[in-house]
Design a protein around this motif. Structure first.
Motif, PDB file in Angstrom:
ATOM      1  N   TRP B 222       0.829  -1.211   0.000  1.00 13.78           N
ATOM      2  CA  TRP B 222       0.000   0.000   0.000  1.00 13.78           C
ATOM      3  C   TRP B 222       0.867   1.266   0.000  1.00 13.78           C
ATOM      4  CZ3 TRP B 222      -4.994  -0.095  -1.079  1.00 13.78           C
ATOM      5  CH2 TRP B 222      -5.735  -1.253  -0.821  1.00 13.78           C
ATOM      6  N   LEU B 223       2.042   1.169   0.607  1.00 14.95           N
ATOM      7  CA  LEU B 223       2.899   2.359   0.703  1.00 14.95           C
ATOM      8  C   LEU B 223       3.750   2.579  -0.549  1.00 14.95           C
ATOM      9  CD1 LEU B 223       4.158   2.002   4.410  1.00 14.95           C
ATOM     10  CD2 LEU B 223       2.470   3.614   3.527  1.00 14.95           C
ATOM     11  N   VAL B 224       4.028   1.500  -1.282  1.00 21.20           N
ATOM     12  CA  VAL B 224       4.932   1.596  -2.439  1.00 21.20           C
ATOM     13  C   VAL B 224       4.494   2.659  -3.456  1.00 21.20           C
ATOM     14  CG1 VAL B 224       5.661   0.326  -4.517  1.00 21.20           C
ATOM     15  CG2 VAL B 224       6.063  -0.636  -2.289  1.00 21.20           C
ATOM     16  N   PRO B 225       3.234   2.682  -3.883  1.00 23.61           N
ATOM     17  CA  PRO B 225       2.877   3.705  -4.887  1.00 23.61           C
ATOM     18  C   PRO B 225       3.045   5.128  -4.368  1.00 23.61           C
ATOM     19  CG  PRO B 225       0.916   2.601  -4.049  1.00 23.61           C
ATOM     20  CD  PRO B 225       2.091   1.824  -3.569  1.00 23.61           C
ATOM     21  N   LEU B 226       2.863   5.325  -3.061  1.00 22.34           N
ATOM     22  CA  LEU B 226       3.025   6.668  -2.495  1.00 22.34           C
ATOM     23  C   LEU B 226       4.491   7.111  -2.571  1.00 22.34           C
ATOM     24  CD1 LEU B 226       0.766   6.268   0.683  1.00 22.34           C
ATOM     25  CD2 LEU B 226       0.106   7.040  -1.609  1.00 22.34           C
ATOM     26  N   ALA B 227       5.400   6.132  -2.493  1.00 22.99           N
ATOM     27  CA  ALA B 227       6.831   6.473  -2.559  1.00 22.99           C
ATOM     28  C   ALA B 227       7.295   6.638  -4.001  1.00 22.99           C
ATOM     29  CB  ALA B 227       7.644   5.377  -1.870  1.00 22.99           C
ATOM     30  N   LEU B 228       6.626   5.977  -4.913  1.00 20.33           N
ATOM     31  CA  LEU B 228       7.075   6.016  -6.310  1.00 20.33           C
ATOM     32  C   LEU B 228       6.433   7.128  -7.118  1.00 20.33           C
ATOM     33  CD1 LEU B 228       7.027   2.204  -7.260  1.00 20.33           C
ATOM     34  CD2 LEU B 228       8.995   3.586  -6.574  1.00 20.33           C
ATOM     35  N   VAL B 229       5.289   7.623  -6.671  1.00 25.11           N
ATOM     36  CA  VAL B 229       4.480   8.470  -7.543  1.00 25.11           C
ATOM     37  C   VAL B 229       5.171   9.778  -7.922  1.00 25.11           C
ATOM     38  CG1 VAL B 229       3.193   9.656  -5.694  1.00 25.11           C
ATOM     39  CG2 VAL B 229       2.114   9.256  -7.924  1.00 25.11           C
ATOM     40  N   SER B 230       5.986  10.324  -7.039  1.00 22.04           N
ATOM     41  CA  SER B 230       6.643  11.604  -7.376  1.00 22.04           C
ATOM     42  C   SER B 230       7.675  11.405  -8.481  1.00 22.04           C
ATOM     43  CB  SER B 230       7.301  12.209  -6.138  1.00 22.04           C
ATOM     44  OG  SER B 230       8.290  11.323  -5.638  1.00 22.04           O
ATOM     45  N   GLY B 231       8.280  10.232  -8.540  1.00 24.49           N
ATOM     46  CA  GLY B 231       9.295   9.973  -9.559  1.00 24.49           C
ATOM     47  C   GLY B 231       8.726   9.413 -10.847  1.00 24.49           C
ATOM     48  N   LEU B 232       7.714   8.577 -10.737  1.00 27.00           N
ATOM     49  CA  LEU B 232       7.223   7.874 -11.931  1.00 27.00           C
ATOM     50  C   LEU B 232       5.931   8.458 -12.483  1.00 27.00           C
ATOM     51  CD1 LEU B 232       7.909   4.156 -10.918  1.00 27.00           C
ATOM     52  CD2 LEU B 232       9.211   5.573 -12.497  1.00 27.00           C
ATOM     53  N   GLY B 233       5.220   9.210 -11.687  1.00 25.96           N
ATOM     54  CA  GLY B 233       3.999   9.836 -12.173  1.00 25.96           C
ATOM     55  C   GLY B 233       2.969   8.812 -12.626  1.00 25.96           C
ATOM     56  N   ILE B 234       2.543   8.964 -13.876  1.00 24.99           N
ATOM     57  CA  ILE B 234       1.456   8.125 -14.380  1.00 24.99           C
ATOM     58  C   ILE B 234       1.872   6.675 -14.551  1.00 24.99           C
ATOM     59  CG2 ILE B 234       1.893   8.414 -16.859  1.00 24.99           C
ATOM     60  CD1 ILE B 234      -1.520   8.636 -15.088  1.00 24.99           C
ATOM     61  N   PHE B 235       3.168   6.408 -14.570  1.00 22.62           N
ATOM     62  CA  PHE B 235       3.657   5.031 -14.721  1.00 22.62           C
ATOM     63  C   PHE B 235       3.801   4.305 -13.380  1.00 22.62           C
ATOM     64  CE2 PHE B 235       5.207   7.276 -18.483  1.00 22.62           C
ATOM     65  CZ  PHE B 235       4.616   6.485 -19.467  1.00 22.62           C
ATOM     66  N   THR B 236       3.402   4.943 -12.324  1.00 20.46           N
ATOM     67  CA  THR B 236       3.492   4.345 -10.989  1.00 20.46           C
ATOM     68  C   THR B 236       2.848   2.954 -10.905  1.00 20.46           C
ATOM     69  OG1 THR B 236       3.599   6.490  -9.927  1.00 20.46           O
ATOM     70  CG2 THR B 236       2.860   4.658  -8.560  1.00 20.46           C
ATOM     71  N   PRO B 237       1.627   2.748 -11.456  1.00 17.80           N
ATOM     72  CA  PRO B 237       0.995   1.429 -11.310  1.00 17.80           C
ATOM     73  C   PRO B 237       1.833   0.282 -11.874  1.00 17.80           C
ATOM     74  CG  PRO B 237      -0.610   3.012 -12.075  1.00 17.80           C
ATOM     75  CD  PRO B 237       0.724   3.698 -12.111  1.00 17.80           C
ATOM     76  N   VAL B 238       2.606   0.541 -12.950  1.00 20.19           N
ATOM     77  CA  VAL B 238       3.401  -0.519 -13.566  1.00 20.19           C
ATOM     78  C   VAL B 238       4.468  -1.010 -12.592  1.00 20.19           C
ATOM     79  CG1 VAL B 238       4.923  -1.126 -15.488  1.00 20.19           C
ATOM     80  CG2 VAL B 238       2.995   0.428 -15.861  1.00 20.19           C
ATOM     81  N   ALA B 239       5.275  -0.075 -12.093  1.00 25.29           N
ATOM     82  CA  ALA B 239       6.358  -0.446 -11.182  1.00 25.29           C
ATOM     83  C   ALA B 239       5.815  -0.976  -9.862  1.00 25.29           C
ATOM     84  CB  ALA B 239       7.251   0.760 -10.932  1.00 25.29           C
ATOM     85  N   SER B 240       4.778  -0.326  -9.361  1.00 23.15           N
ATOM     86  CA  SER B 240       4.221  -0.725  -8.073  1.00 23.15           C
ATOM     87  C   SER B 240       3.626  -2.137  -8.148  1.00 23.15           C
ATOM     88  CB  SER B 240       3.152   0.276  -7.647  1.00 23.15           C
ATOM     89  OG  SER B 240       2.603  -0.101  -6.422  1.00 23.15           O
ATOM     90  N   ALA B 241       2.911  -2.424  -9.247  1.00 20.47           N
ATOM     91  CA  ALA B 241       2.317  -3.749  -9.393  1.00 20.47           C
ATOM     92  C   ALA B 241       3.389  -4.818  -9.485  1.00 20.47           C
ATOM     93  CB  ALA B 241       1.428  -3.785 -10.637  1.00 20.47           C
TER      94      ALA B 241
END
Lengths: 331, 302
Positions: B222-241
């Motif tokens: 649950w926390l991973v997308p919150l940490a990635l979103v500033s760097g990856l933006g709209i591509f966050t779901p790919v890396a987070s998943a």
């Protein structure tokens, strides 16, 4: 043709595609083989050009059955559903065992259930379980409970015959289950074209009519619930603590355009499922008319009460009276 | 036991899809709100999350090791059963003084070995909670099998019966005390193997080992997308998943092997092993039954 479980040597035909679900069903099949002292046939239908691999797999699947006193393995080729149905037609006194397919939890918009396709063509009962039935109740060595779902729409009693026969064979209680619909204006329309009982007295009368034919050597309970079919049936099954539910084939299968599947009403069933197709061609197997009355000397059954069991010294015979005449004389 | 080189992802999907779908939906929501809704306060610093991930990995590795330890011990016990079965049969066939012209003595000697075959099958059924009697009827015969029906622990009853047969052999003068003691030691080894298998079967992995990593994996995912979103933006779901799937798959895979006697593809291949033991022991008896070896089906052997 007599019910499978009532024949001298019951015969189970285990149709397998060697899947995990088939392997997981092995303990259940072993239990049934032991409790019914049944003959076991492992059946696999393979596609063209796969005979060698299929033969090796069939030899390795359910290896322990090689020691069973009466067991064999049959390898057929061609269409799966047609092959299974054809084999079963050659063994009319048998029961087909087909576990569910392994669930992928991926969308299958055009998926048609192989089991229901087979069920539409076979003339023998099918023992199966629903994919959501994770904890299959263990079959006790003797006793236990056999449930039979009466919808009120059926015109034949093959499934009741099979359920009673199984209960007799296993010295189990037979529970006749009926789900009354919620009262609504729609029922008024349904009443025009359906003879299904819509009120409790009529439902009790219908179940009494059926229970009277079961015979005195089987303990019968009548259970009636009111409400949405799926939830109420599951509730009745939990209350009955039945290990096996016997249903009419036409009740179990839901036909859709080009596809068929099991009816959603059985989705929450915690039991093993036996689907019984029409097996008897005689007119004397028809249900009596819904307004039939019991003879005065016949004591009606109260819902939820066990019918007093009467020990009979004579050898067991078919629970069905030789003559199921329309004037409804109990066996 | 799984023999194939690769495990298709569809095998993991049924066990992981619910958690993954919920997480992917959350990832998409976070990315959309951050990029299109300018909810920049959703973003977390990634550094503490890296530290938390390291701690979580230790937890998961610990759990995976514990689960694998149980699986491997089960396999070792069945390897020991193979060896003990052969050794006991060899001892019975060579250490008993049998007059070959006396059918009672010959039958008694062979019957002990046949009971050893039955013990292996009964132990497998006992561990998988499967009815052993139809199978035992084919090995021991209907009468001897029916005599076992009153027992709750059939393999234990079979070791007792083998001990009684050895005692009978002793009374018939086929066996002296020294050799009887040696054979009884083999029976004790069988009982120890059975007891160890029952211990694994009846004692689950401590719930703290299995439930705590699961909770922590969920929290971390649950926390991973919150940490990635500033760097990856709209591509966050790919890396987070992808990160979520990796952790959930490890958690699921270790959970799948922690119970090696549950009649699944991750089981100790008891059916194949017991068939192998039977073939060997029947060879020793010069009873070559036409039983095929149990082979893998689609890369799975049971």
């Amino acid at each position: 043709m007599s019910p499978m479980s009532q024949t001298a040597n019951p015969h189970l035909i285990f149709a397998t595609n060697f899947s995990e679900a088939c392997h997981a069903a092995i303990p259940m099949v072993a239990q049934w083989v032991d409790s019914l002292q049944a003959k076991l046939t492992l059946l696999h239908v393979h596609g063209r050009g796969a005979q060698a691999q299929a033969s090796r797999s069939l030899d390795s699947f359910f290896a322990e059955s090689a020691h069973y006193p009466h067991s064999d393995r049959q390898l057929l080729s061609g269409s799966t559903a047609a092959g299974i149905a054809e084999f079963c037609s050659q063994h009319p006194e048998s029961m087909l065992v087909m576990p569910p397919s392994v669930r992928t939890y991926l969308p299958r918009p055009f998926h048609s259930s192989l089991r229901t396709e087979v069920l539409r063509h076979v003339t023998t009962p099918m023992l199966t379980m629903l994919p959501d039935t994770y904890a299959v109740p263990e079959l006790p060595k003797t006793g236990g409970r056999v449930a039979c779902w009466i919808t009120g729409d059926e015109t034949r009693l093959d499934h009741v015959r099979e359920a009673a026969s199984l209960a007799r064979q296993r010295d189990a209680e037979l529970h006749l289950l009926f789900v009354l619909p919620e009262v609504s204006e729609g029922l008024m329309l349904e009443a025009l074209y359906s003879e299904r009982p819509l009120a409790e007295p009529a439902a009790i009368q219908r179940l009494e009519d059926i229970a009277a034919r079961v015979g005195d050597d089987v303990r019968v309970r009548v259970q009636i619930g009111t409400g949405q079919t799926q939830r109420t049936l599951a509730k009745l099954l939990r209350q009955s603590r039945a290990q096996t539910l016997v249903v009419d084939r036409d009740t179990a299968v839901r036909k859709r355009l080009l596809l068929s599947s099991f009816t959603s009403a059985l989705r929450e069933s915690p039991c093993l499922l036996i689907c019984v197709p029409p097996r008897f061609k005689q007119e004397n197997d028809l249900l009596p008319p819904p307004n039939a009355r019991l003879p005065l000397e016949k004591k009606p059954i109260q819902p939820g009460l066990i019918v007093a069991r009467r020990e009979i010294a004579q050898p067991r015979r078919s629970w069905l009276a030789a003559d199921w005449s329309s004037d409804f004389v109990p066996a | 036991m799984i023999l194939r080189d690769s495990i298709p992802l569809q095998r993991l999907w049924p066990r992981t899809y619910k958690r993954l779908l919920v997480l992917v939906a959350f990832d998409c929501a976070v990315a959309a709100l951050y990029v299109f809704g300018d909810w920049h306060w959703l973003s977390l610093d990634a550094l503490p999350l890296g530290t938390l991930g390291s701690a979580l990995t230790i937890f998961l590795a610990f759990r995976a090791n514990a689960a694998y330890g149980r699986w491997w011990e089960a396999r070792q016990l069945w390897g020991q059963l193979v060896n003990t079965s052969r050794a006991l049969s060899r001892q019975v066939l060579t250490a008993l003084d049998v007059d070959d012209s006396n059918p009672q003595q010959v039958d008694l000697r062979n019957d002990i070995v046949v009971h050893q075959i039955a013990f292996v099958h009964a132990l497998r059924c006992h561990l998988r909670k499967q009815n052993p009697f139809p199978e035992l009827a084919g090995v021991l015969g209907r009468a001897q099998t029916d005599a076992l029906r009153g027992y709750g622990n059939v393999p234990n009853a079979l070791t007792l019966r083998m001990a009684e047969q050895l005692q009978q052999a002793r009374e018939l003068g086929m066996l002296d005390s020294l050799r009887w003691s040696s054979l009884d030691t083999s029976l004790t080894t069988l009982a120890n193997i059975q007891g160890s298998c029952e211990r694994i079967k009846n004692t689950p992995l401590p719930r703290q080992f299995s439930s705590l990593p699961r909770v922590l994996v969920d929290a971390y995912c649950w926390l991973v997308p919150l940490a990635l979103v500033s760097g990856l933006g709209i591509f966050t779901p790919v890396a987070s998943a992808l990160i979520s799937f990796t952790l959930i798959a490890i958690d699921t895979a270790s959970g799948a092997i922690e119970d090696p006697f549950e009649n699944t593809v991750n089981d100790t291949p008891m059916t194949a092993l017991s068939r192998g033991i039977e073939l060997t022991l029947r060879e020793m008896l010069d009873q070559r039954k036409a039983l095929p070896e149990v082979r893998a089906i689609d890369g799975f052997v049971y």
